[in-house]
Design a protein around this motif. Structure first.
Motif, short mmCIF file in Angstrom:
data_model
loop_
_atom_site.label_atom_id
_atom_site.label_comp_id
_atom_site.label_asym_id
_atom_site.label_seq_id
_atom_site.Cartn_x
_atom_site.Cartn_y
_atom_site.Cartn_z
N PHE A 41 0.82 -1.21 0.00
CA PHE A 41 0.00 0.00 0.00
C PHE A 41 0.85 1.26 0.00
O PHE A 41 1.92 1.30 0.60
N ASP A 42 0.32 2.29 -0.64
CA ASP A 42 0.84 3.65 -0.48
C ASP A 42 -0.10 4.36 0.47
O ASP A 42 -1.34 4.25 0.33
N ALA A 43 0.45 5.09 1.41
CA ALA A 43 -0.37 5.79 2.40
C ALA A 43 -1.20 6.89 1.76
O ALA A 43 -0.76 7.54 0.81
N GLY A 44 -2.40 7.08 2.30
CA GLY A 44 -3.23 8.19 1.89
C GLY A 44 -2.79 9.43 2.65
O GLY A 44 -2.07 9.35 3.64
N THR A 45 -3.21 10.57 2.19
CA THR A 45 -2.88 11.81 2.89
C THR A 45 -4.14 12.37 3.53
O THR A 45 -5.22 12.34 2.93
N GLY A 46 -4.00 12.84 4.76
CA GLY A 46 -5.16 13.38 5.47
C GLY A 46 -6.22 12.33 5.66
O GLY A 46 -5.96 11.27 6.21
N SER A 47 -7.41 12.60 5.17
CA SER A 47 -8.52 11.66 5.33
C SER A 47 -8.71 10.76 4.10
O SER A 47 -9.70 10.06 4.00
N SER A 48 -7.76 10.80 3.18
CA SER A 48 -7.89 9.93 2.00
C SER A 48 -7.35 8.54 2.30
O SER A 48 -6.36 8.38 3.01
N PRO A 49 -8.01 7.52 1.77
CA PRO A 49 -7.60 6.14 2.06
C PRO A 49 -6.28 5.80 1.38
O PRO A 49 -5.89 6.44 0.41
N PRO A 50 -5.62 4.77 1.88
CA PRO A 50 -4.42 4.28 1.21
C PRO A 50 -4.80 3.73 -0.16
O PRO A 50 -5.97 3.52 -0.47
N GLN A 51 -3.80 3.47 -0.96
CA GLN A 51 -4.01 2.89 -2.29
C GLN A 51 -3.24 1.58 -2.39
O GLN A 51 -2.14 1.46 -1.86
N ILE A 52 -3.85 0.62 -3.09
CA ILE A 52 -3.13 -0.61 -3.40
C ILE A 52 -2.17 -0.24 -4.53
O ILE A 52 -2.60 0.03 -5.65
N ALA A 53 -0.89 -0.21 -4.24
CA ALA A 53 0.10 0.26 -5.21
C ALA A 53 0.91 -0.87 -5.84
O ALA A 53 1.36 -0.74 -6.98
N ARG A 54 1.10 -1.96 -5.11
CA ARG A 54 1.93 -3.05 -5.60
C ARG A 54 1.25 -4.39 -5.29
O ARG A 54 1.77 -5.20 -4.51
N ALA A 55 0.11 -4.63 -5.89
CA ALA A 55 -0.68 -5.84 -5.59
C ALA A 55 0.12 -7.11 -5.85
O ALA A 55 0.00 -8.09 -5.10
#
Length: 125
Positions: A25-39
């Motif tokens: 995962f890549d971290a989200g910023t503030g209140s945005s969710p993380p992202q699946i970056a390297r599945a």
């Protein structure tokens, strides 16, 4: 392999980012969710799903390839959070139907070692 992150359920706690041993995962910023970056780096350890109290993650048991999943289908089949529930975590910790028995794996491994040793002894005669 990690298959889905439901942003509408995600509380942006970033636990999945912190707990993932493969940095999927890549971290989200503030209140945005993380992202699946390297599945494809996912080890299918289920740690992210286990720690996600919002049931916003779904890890498919297929270790080798990404499997397309449908969020509505997973929800209808009550598969979101099933690993966490069946492991007896969080709100299910006091429910005897979902007792966390992971600690007993040492017993399973010990029996496996005993069986392997017995096989070696039989085969060496």
């Amino acid at each position: 392999m990690i298959a889905l992150l439901l942003s509408e359920r995600c509380t942006a706690c970033q636990r999945c980012v912190t707990i993932c041993p493969a940095s999927v995962f890549d971290a989200g910023t503030g209140s945005s969710p993380p992202q699946i970056a390297r599945a494809s780096d996912c080890q299918t350890c289920f740690a992210c799903e286990l720690h996600c109290e919002a049931d916003a993650l779904y890890v498919d048991p297929d270790v080798y390839q990404a499997v397309p999943v449908d969020a509505q289908d997973l929800e209808a089949r009550d598969l979101l959070g099933v690993y966490r529930r069946d492991s007896g975590w969080h709100e299910w910790a006091d429910d005897p139907h979902y007792a966390n028995l992971h600690w007993r794996m040492d017993e399973v491994f010990a029996r496996g070692r005993q069986m392997a040793e017995a096989d070696l002894q039989r085969n060496s005669r």
